[in-house]
Design a protein around this motif. Sequence first.
Motif, PDB file in Angstrom:
ATOM      1  N   ALA A  94      -8.519   1.732  -0.003  1.00  0.00           N
ATOM      2  CA  ALA A  94      -7.344   2.090  -0.800  1.00  0.00           C
ATOM      3  C   ALA A  94      -6.396   2.890   0.083  1.00  0.00           C
ATOM      4  CB  ALA A  94      -7.745   2.903  -2.026  1.00  0.00           C
ATOM      5  N   LEU A  95      -5.132   2.446   0.145  1.00  0.00           N
ATOM      6  CA  LEU A  95      -4.103   3.094   0.948  1.00  0.00           C
ATOM      7  C   LEU A  95      -2.887   3.387   0.070  1.00  0.00           C
ATOM      8  CD1 LEU A  95      -4.130   0.818   4.147  1.00  0.00           C
ATOM      9  CD2 LEU A  95      -5.127   3.109   3.936  1.00  0.00           C
ATOM     10  N   PRO A  96      -2.078   4.354   0.454  1.00  0.00           N
ATOM     11  CA  PRO A  96      -0.827   4.571  -0.286  1.00  0.00           C
ATOM     12  C   PRO A  96       0.136   3.409  -0.049  1.00  0.00           C
ATOM     13  CG  PRO A  96      -0.926   5.991   1.641  1.00  0.00           C
ATOM     14  CD  PRO A  96      -2.269   5.341   1.524  1.00  0.00           C
ATOM     15  N   PRO A  97       1.147   3.250  -0.901  1.00  0.00           N
ATOM     16  CA  PRO A  97       2.094   2.140  -0.726  1.00  0.00           C
ATOM     17  C   PRO A  97       2.928   2.258   0.547  1.00  0.00           C
ATOM     18  CG  PRO A  97       2.214   3.046  -2.951  1.00  0.00           C
ATOM     19  CD  PRO A  97       1.397   4.001  -2.140  1.00  0.00           C
ATOM     20  N   SER A  98       3.190   3.479   1.004  1.00  0.00           N
ATOM     21  CA  SER A  98       4.012   3.682   2.199  1.00  0.00           C
ATOM     22  C   SER A  98       3.237   3.294   3.452  1.00  0.00           C
ATOM     23  CB  SER A  98       4.457   5.138   2.280  1.00  0.00           C
ATOM     24  OG  SER A  98       3.333   6.007   2.270  1.00  0.00           O
ATOM     25  N   PRO A  99       3.934   2.987   4.561  1.00  0.00           N
ATOM     26  CA  PRO A  99       3.262   2.569   5.797  1.00  0.00           C
ATOM     27  C   PRO A  99       2.279   3.629   6.306  1.00  0.00           C
ATOM     28  CG  PRO A  99       5.590   2.067   5.907  1.00  0.00           C
ATOM     29  CD  PRO A  99       5.400   2.898   4.673  1.00  0.00           C
ATOM     30  N   THR A 100       1.194   3.158   6.884  1.00  0.00           N
ATOM     31  CA  THR A 100       0.141   4.028   7.401  1.00  0.00           C
ATOM     32  C   THR A 100      -0.204   3.617   8.824  1.00  0.00           C
ATOM     33  OG1 THR A 100      -1.664   2.590   6.678  1.00  0.00           O
ATOM     34  CG2 THR A 100      -0.801   4.188   5.069  1.00  0.00           C
ATOM     35  N   ALA A 138      -4.950  -5.334  -5.345  1.00  0.00           N
ATOM     36  CA  ALA A 138      -4.121  -4.694  -6.376  1.00  0.00           C
ATOM     37  C   ALA A 138      -3.109  -3.791  -5.694  1.00  0.00           C
ATOM     38  CB  ALA A 138      -4.979  -3.886  -7.348  1.00  0.00           C
ATOM     39  N   GLN A 139      -1.978  -3.603  -6.359  1.00  0.00           N
ATOM     40  CA  GLN A 139      -0.960  -2.691  -5.845  1.00  0.00           C
ATOM     41  C   GLN A 139      -0.261  -2.021  -7.017  1.00  0.00           C
ATOM     42  OE1 GLN A 139       1.642  -4.316  -2.875  1.00  0.00           O
ATOM     43  NE2 GLN A 139       2.705  -2.362  -2.550  1.00  0.00           N
ATOM     44  N   THR A 140      -0.134  -0.690  -6.929  1.00  0.00           N
ATOM     45  CA  THR A 140       0.572   0.092  -7.937  1.00  0.00           C
ATOM     46  C   THR A 140       1.541   1.025  -7.213  1.00  0.00           C
ATOM     47  OG1 THR A 140      -0.936   1.997  -7.991  1.00  0.00           O
ATOM     48  CG2 THR A 140      -1.555   0.068  -9.303  1.00  0.00           C
ATOM     49  N   ALA A 141       2.175   1.882  -7.984  1.00  0.00           N
ATOM     50  CA  ALA A 141       3.068   2.872  -7.389  1.00  0.00           C
ATOM     51  C   ALA A 141       2.300   3.954  -6.648  1.00  0.00           C
ATOM     52  CB  ALA A 141       3.939   3.508  -8.467  1.00  0.00           C
ATOM     53  N   VAL A 142       0.976   3.991  -6.807  1.00  0.00           N
ATOM     54  CA  VAL A 142       0.147   5.038  -6.217  1.00  0.00           C
ATOM     55  C   VAL A 142      -0.663   4.528  -5.033  1.00  0.00           C
ATOM     56  CG1 VAL A 142      -1.704   6.707  -6.674  1.00  0.00           C
ATOM     57  CG2 VAL A 142       0.012   6.222  -8.432  1.00  0.00           C
ATOM     58  N   TYR A 143      -1.081   3.281  -5.049  1.00  0.00           N
ATOM     59  CA  TYR A 143      -2.005   2.800  -4.024  1.00  0.00           C
ATOM     60  C   TYR A 143      -1.895   1.287  -3.828  1.00  0.00           C
ATOM     61  CZ  TYR A 143      -4.724   1.581  -8.191  1.00  0.00           C
ATOM     62  OH  TYR A 143      -5.115   1.076  -9.401  1.00  0.00           O
ATOM     63  N   ARG A 144      -2.452   0.855  -2.669  1.00  0.00           N
ATOM     64  CA  ARG A 144      -2.765  -0.547  -2.394  1.00  0.00           C
ATOM     65  C   ARG A 144      -4.282  -0.642  -2.262  1.00  0.00           C
ATOM     66  NH1 ARG A 144      -0.024  -1.463   3.164  1.00  0.00           N
ATOM     67  NH2 ARG A 144      -0.154   0.814   3.262  1.00  0.00           N
ATOM     68  N   PRO A 182     -24.179  -2.451  -4.118  1.00  0.00           N
ATOM     69  CA  PRO A 182     -23.542  -1.325  -3.423  1.00  0.00           C
ATOM     70  C   PRO A 182     -22.195  -1.716  -2.815  1.00  0.00           C
ATOM     71  CG  PRO A 182     -25.869  -1.456  -2.854  1.00  0.00           C
ATOM     72  CD  PRO A 182     -25.552  -2.709  -3.620  1.00  0.00           C
ATOM     73  N   VAL A 183     -21.257  -0.792  -2.875  1.00  0.00           N
ATOM     74  CA  VAL A 183     -19.895  -0.995  -2.369  1.00  0.00           C
ATOM     75  C   VAL A 183     -19.519   0.193  -1.494  1.00  0.00           C
ATOM     76  CG1 VAL A 183     -17.455  -1.150  -3.003  1.00  0.00           C
ATOM     77  CG2 VAL A 183     -19.174  -2.350  -4.370  1.00  0.00           C
ATOM     78  N   ASP A 184     -18.867  -0.077  -0.362  1.00  0.00           N
ATOM     79  CA  ASP A 184     -18.259   0.966   0.458  1.00  0.00           C
ATOM     80  C   ASP A 184     -16.771   1.000   0.150  1.00  0.00           C
ATOM     81  OD1 ASP A 184     -20.291   2.179   2.251  1.00  0.00           O
ATOM     82  OD2 ASP A 184     -20.562   0.114   2.922  1.00  0.00           O
ATOM     83  N   LEU A 185     -16.282   2.155  -0.299  1.00  0.00           N
ATOM     84  CA  LEU A 185     -14.862   2.308  -0.612  1.00  0.00           C
ATOM     85  C   LEU A 185     -14.285   3.412   0.256  1.00  0.00           C
ATOM     86  CD1 LEU A 185     -12.325   1.721  -2.264  1.00  0.00           C
ATOM     87  CD2 LEU A 185     -13.167   3.334  -3.996  1.00  0.00           C
ATOM     88  N   MET A 186     -13.329   3.035   1.108  1.00  0.00           N
ATOM     89  CA  MET A 186     -12.646   3.985   1.974  1.00  0.00           C
ATOM     90  C   MET A 186     -11.338   4.393   1.292  1.00  0.00           C
ATOM     91  SD  MET A 186     -14.763   3.885   4.556  1.00  0.00           S
ATOM     92  CE  MET A 186     -16.062   3.505   3.369  1.00  0.00           C
ATOM     93  N   LEU A 187     -11.124   5.692   1.144  1.00  0.00           N
ATOM     94  CA  LEU A 187      -9.970   6.211   0.410  1.00  0.00           C
ATOM     95  C   LEU A 187      -9.037   6.928   1.385  1.00  0.00           C
ATOM     96  CD1 LEU A 187     -12.055   7.531  -2.579  1.00  0.00           C
ATOM     97  CD2 LEU A 187     -10.358   5.700  -2.731  1.00  0.00           C
ATOM     98  N   GLY A 188      -7.911   6.305   1.669  1.00  0.00           N
ATOM     99  CA  GLY A 188      -6.935   6.869   2.587  1.00  0.00           C
ATOM    100  C   GLY A 188      -5.788   7.515   1.847  1.00  0.00           C
ATOM    101  N   GLY A 189      -5.893   8.817   1.571  1.00  0.00           N
ATOM    102  CA  GLY A 189      -4.850   9.506   0.836  1.00  0.00           C
ATOM    103  C   GLY A 189      -4.810   9.146  -0.639  1.00  0.00           C
ATOM    104  N   VAL A 190      -5.838   8.516  -1.141  1.00  0.00           N
ATOM    105  CA  VAL A 190      -5.953   8.117  -2.546  1.00  0.00           C
ATOM    106  C   VAL A 190      -7.284   8.668  -3.064  1.00  0.00           C
ATOM    107  CG1 VAL A 190      -6.062   6.170  -4.153  1.00  0.00           C
ATOM    108  CG2 VAL A 190      -4.624   6.015  -2.103  1.00  0.00           C
TER     109      VAL A 190
END
Length: 401
Positions: A234-240, A255-261, A186-194
């Motif tokens: 998972a967070l967006p690349p911009s500051p949060t 991992a880091q892409t143009a959509v998320y960190r 089991p994994v807990d994945l928190m999605l912040g704007g992603v």
Amino acid sequence: HILPVLPFLFVFTAVSLSHSPVTWRLSSVAVRPATLLVLWLTAVSLWIHPHFLAYFNVLAGGPNGGWRYLVDSNLDWGQDLGGLKQWMDENGVDHVWLSYFGEGRPDYYGIHYTGLDSWPPRLMDPEARPFYPHDPAPGYYAISATNLQGVQFANHDEFAWFRDKEPLAKIGYSIFVYNVPANGDPVDLMLGGVQIDELTPADFAQMQSNDLTLSWFDPQQALLLPQSDNRWVALPPSPTKADEWGVTADWELAAQTAVYRLYRLPPMDDGRLPSRAEFLADGGTIALLSEMAAETAVPGQPFTFTTRWYKTSTPEPLQLFVHLTDANGQIVAQWDGLGAKWPGWRAQTVLWQAHTLLPPADLPPGVYDLRIGLYNPEDGRRLLTSDGADYVVLGQLALTD
């Protein structure tokens, strides 16, 4: 789909062919073609009953294979939702992932479900998409044939993962049921704007599991952190806000892409932080752990402060409220909201929440109280503390010129 008018066809066929001189012999019995046709159509009608809409001839694979050629009104008008509930009861299935095509209401039939993309699009919050199309989460899936083909979706291959799989059951030939096994811990994945479906397959594979528990939050005002050993964010690349609060410094960037960190987090300390107050909630409590609040503010200018909360209760619709009150207890400024989707604020999860108040420009200088509490937005009911209060005084705020 001629079966609903078969009685008229029977009569027409009989009249047309009854005078035909042609007869066939079956076991020394003369049988006219009209009789054979009537017998064949009668047998087909009895065989397909009561799923007449799903009829396809044998060249199309019959009702089991017709969905590969025609769906929508040719097969699927949402007629089998009640049959899905009956199948669930008969097989001891208490929950399904549901992608339904039709105007029925699953709640009416008592179906316990997690809504997937459907048509009309009413079963799923588009800002909290729970389905990863390349590696679906474990559980039972009930998918309407029209949605399986993606007819109404921008991505026609949204459920392509299931198309070459043999369904566990077909409800009235229009709802296909699949059972997806768990694969990994089991994994807990928190999605912040992603959203989960924005992760690449390679980055998703780093979690080494399809057994994900998802939570969603607004990264510009909140953060959710479960108390577990296998945590990802998972967070967006911009500051949060998480960056502003300095918590990301201890996280491993996976991992880091143009959509998320995508971050992997260290296990959370099991120690409970001291709480200011505890509010009674469904199946447990919601504790106010601490707050970081400004001591002074200026009328007409916004000020922001942060609170932290720890939940032991089950998810329920909730909002936080903050009231700035004068010496008479009158509300002069307020904030309401929750920076997370309430279904994802689960037990053993810490919520960081930023609040912004704007004191009116004409508010006289002086000392004001800051009150905070929780309520159910569906009925307005406030949660109470163990001593019966429906709010906690955070402290005092001095308004200056």
